[in-house]
Scaffold this motif. Structure first.
Motif, PDB file in Angstrom:
ATOM      1  N   ARG A  85      39.241  47.899  53.174  1.00  0.00           N
ATOM      2  CA  ARG A  85      38.745  47.298  51.929  1.00  0.00           C
ATOM      3  C   ARG A  85      37.320  47.714  51.595  1.00  0.00           C
ATOM      4  N   GLN A  86      37.049  47.873  50.323  1.00  0.00           N
ATOM      5  CA  GLN A  86      35.684  48.155  49.886  1.00  0.00           C
ATOM      6  C   GLN A  86      34.782  46.966  50.229  1.00  0.00           C
ATOM      7  N   CYS A  87      33.666  47.248  50.902  1.00  0.00           N
ATOM      8  CA  CYS A  87      32.678  46.208  51.185  1.00  0.00           C
ATOM      9  C   CYS A  87      31.551  46.331  50.169  1.00  0.00           C
ATOM     10  N   ASP A 146      38.001  52.983  56.545  1.00  0.00           N
ATOM     11  CA  ASP A 146      38.592  53.271  55.221  1.00  0.00           C
ATOM     12  C   ASP A 146      39.422  52.107  54.672  1.00  0.00           C
ATOM     13  N   ALA A 157      34.206  42.255  54.393  1.00  0.00           N
ATOM     14  CA  ALA A 157      35.173  42.412  53.298  1.00  0.00           C
ATOM     15  C   ALA A 157      36.454  41.619  53.558  1.00  0.00           C
ATOM     16  N   ARG A 217      30.141  50.624  52.200  1.00  0.00           N
ATOM     17  CA  ARG A 217      31.061  51.192  53.183  1.00  0.00           C
ATOM     18  C   ARG A 217      32.435  50.561  52.972  1.00  0.00           C
ATOM     19  N   ARG A 218      33.462  51.136  53.529  1.00  0.00           N
ATOM     20  CA  ARG A 218      34.793  50.543  53.449  1.00  0.00           C
ATOM     21  C   ARG A 218      35.192  49.974  54.807  1.00  0.00           C
ATOM     22  N   GLY A 219      35.900  48.838  54.784  1.00  0.00           N
ATOM     23  CA  GLY A 219      36.515  48.320  56.002  1.00  0.00           C
ATOM     24  C   GLY A 219      35.656  47.414  56.849  1.00  0.00           C
TER      25      GLY A 219
END
Lengths: 423, 423
Positions: free
Chosen positions: A251-253, A249, A263, A257-259
């Protein structure tokens, strides 16, 4: 279950001999047998095949007292020319090589990051190949093949760019588009496969047989070799270390997906980190990624405190993400490549080495080396040239009486005979 | 560089034939040759060696009209007995197997998690082996070897527990301690290597040759196979997926780092998650890990909302961490094993499958299967029994005229001939 057939062994042995010639320079058959561990008879057969295909020539004949004259063999650089092309999100870079993979000519051009038409990209590739060919004074009819690395998920057997998130490409038949214009075989693959092939042939592959090479640019990823074999995965998609988690959860990639590691460690991720440290920093005004990274390097040389903070945080992210790679694979070597690494390694690597012991399990730390790759020039272009050379040798083998026709692997639909699965 | 020698190939072929017999049941030489892809001559040589060593016997002779009589061969279960032992942080579990790896007897005992004296652990191992032997009515002199899996970092060549964080062990000579008492060869390895061997022989290894098996217990980790070879890594420390990041600077992990997967997915991690959801939840009063996990399973069956929340969060953590594994390796199969998985898989797997597409790259998702392992019984004990069987076959080969003495790998000091590097 995949099986090693006599055909596979034959190709592997062929590449072992070639690999030995790159490592040893001009060698006798005995030296090749000793270095590769192959039987003298196998080496003799392969050398005969290579000599008749013009890939090797006799560099010298040594007459020792009492013994038979010994031929010293070497790759004939003039047997042909190979073009290796590195297509990235922001540029195209092409190098013309001789058959011994010595660089002869070079060309490059920027790509507009915001233009995603395949024709635009293909046109850029062709223009840069043209300028490399001119730079090297290369006669076009001597080119035996072109190897092109494309970002994203590539299927090397069909020559299709399956998915390139930066351009939002789906199933673009890039190899077919290029072969329409270029009168030679074109091979397409992914930069992670190209850089690990370079590393195996011309980098730490001379001392270890398991390794990762981490490619830092707009995107980030890892080429992986295990026990002397390039790791491709089921769909040629292995090595997406850039899309493993640094922080659930986080940084936005751009993958959705996040994290993800990318990113934080891709060039746009460095910009995000700097903006967190100092949102008004003048370096952030550089809108093009490569200009931004060059400006970061300049600022670091000048001792800029915000950029020093950026380097420190980036080293820590890199140590954490490399720690995961080493903890999972227990490999003895990680090398760094790519244009971000070229620009920033001198600032990142010392802090990275300090941080690593906090992230690597104690049992995997002894003997671990982490260093900038010593592969000369553009490792992606060189790797694609090495692929192309392998394909050329495989085709030579097909023409010889003992050769059999390569056939697609029934398990995965990837024709491994085209990929130099094991070197 | 590691090299495949004729000796390696011979061992591999030997294990291929054995593996085929496990998969096919009683088979003719022709069937074995067809299934393994080995030449009929190679199969005939190996079968002769196995028959003279008593490992195989002739199960039936078929007389087809016109043809020669066909012998149908099978592993002779009564050639000997093997003990496989799973030593974990909280228990010892031992199984006695016949030579065809059919289970004959079983024993288990709890270990006090807070007692770390090697003599205490060794005593526990010996007592549990004794009770398994009694349970199976096994004649002691028929036991040909004992395979023991120990938690932490194990060096299988020297039989040393290099580092076991749960007991704070450093360089405990566990194999030597056991061989002092047991009059048979003892082999020591790590549970991740044992579970992947089980999976290769008796699980999804019959349909794929690259896979991971994720072991969920007090600690968590992954056994990995690539192209039919178990991934050991430079120091036998590969597979430490439990010590890759879920969240940089997240929960404290017992390895010393913060944010490791194990801190969220190990049994103590589940407890931490539940305490975050409901610090007063009655299940938290279970002080022993296995009682806690059993109580979670019971509460889930009863629809407890806090425990349902725990399962949902745990499934998401698991999906994220498995996504990393798949993105890096592009393997087609992940299976789940271990006592936490046994207790909770039915609650975790459906939600895990829903979450996975959010964490796996699109190019690595098609054809990916994630499921509880179908390896019967204790996969760690079975894997250690399979190792022991391999060693037995390797020693048989040594006695045969064509065999050569295995020697330690000069690269890493690990004697790979003892490890079944490639099956």
């Amino acid at each position: 279950m995949a099986r090693h057939t006599a055909r596979d062994l034959r190709s592997e042995n062929r590449f072992e001999v070639l690999h030995a010639l790159f490592e040893l320079g001009p060698s006798t058959r005995q030296e090749l047998a000793r270095h590769t561990g192959l039987s003298p008879a196998t080496v003799a057969t392969l050398v005969t095949e290579f000599l008749s295909g013009g890939v090797l020539h006799i560099a010298a004949v040594e007459r020792n007292t009492g013994g038979r004259p010994q031929e010293r063999l070497t790759i004939d650089p003039d047997r042909g020319r190979i073009v290796g092309v590195d297509v990235a999100e922001t540029y195209v870079d092409a190098t013309v090589y001789d058959l011994a993979l010595g660089a002869l000519g070079h060309g490059e051009a920027a790509l507009d990051e915001h233009e995603n038409d395949p024709d635009y990209v293909v046109d850029g590739i062709l223009r840069v190949i043209e300028s490399a060919v001119e730079d090297g004074g290369t006669e076009r009819e001597r080119i035996i093949g072109v190897g092109v690395s494309m970002p994203g998920h590539v299927h090397p057997d069909t020559g299709v760019s399956v998915f390139a998130p930066n351009w939002d490409w789906h199933d673009v038949h890039i190899e077919k588009m290029l072969e329409k214009v270029l009168p030679v075989p074109v091979y397409v693959d992914n930069p992670l496969k190209a850089v690990i092939l370079s590393e195996m042939w011309f980098g730490v592959g001379s001392v270890v047989d398991s390794m990762a090479v981490v490619n830092l640019g707009t995107g980030v990823g890892a080429g992986i070799a295990i026990d002397g074999s390039l790791l491709r995965g089921t769909t040629n998609n292995a090595g997406e270390w850039g899309h493993t988690l640094l922080e659930l959860d986080g940084r936005q990639c751009r993958c959705g997906r996040r994290g993800c590691v990318e990113a934080y460690l891709g060039a746009p991720g460095l910009r995000t980190t700097l903006a967190e440290i100092d949102p008004e920093h003048p370096t952030l005004r550089q809108s093009r990624q490569r200009d931004f990274v060059e400006a970061v390097a300049d600022g670091l040389a000048a001792g800029d405190p915000a950029l020093t903070g950026l380097a420190r945080r980036t080293s820590r992210y890199l140590a954490a993400a490399l720690g995961d790679l080493v903890n999972l694979l227990n490999i003895p070597s990680v090398t760094l490549t790519g244009w971000t690494s070229d620009a920033l390694a001198e600032w990142l690597v010392p802090a990275l080495r300090d941080e690593l012991p906090h992230h690597v399990m104690p049992g995997s730390l002894p003997g671990l080396t982490v260093e900038p790759s010593r592969v000369p020039g553009n490792a992606v272009a060189l790797g694609m040239a090495a692929f192309t050379l392998q394909q050329f040798l495989t085709r030579l083998g097909l023409a010889s009486p003992a050769g059999t026709r390569p056939r697609p692997d029934p398990d995965h639909g990837i024709d491994r005979s085209r990929q130099g699965q094991r070197l």
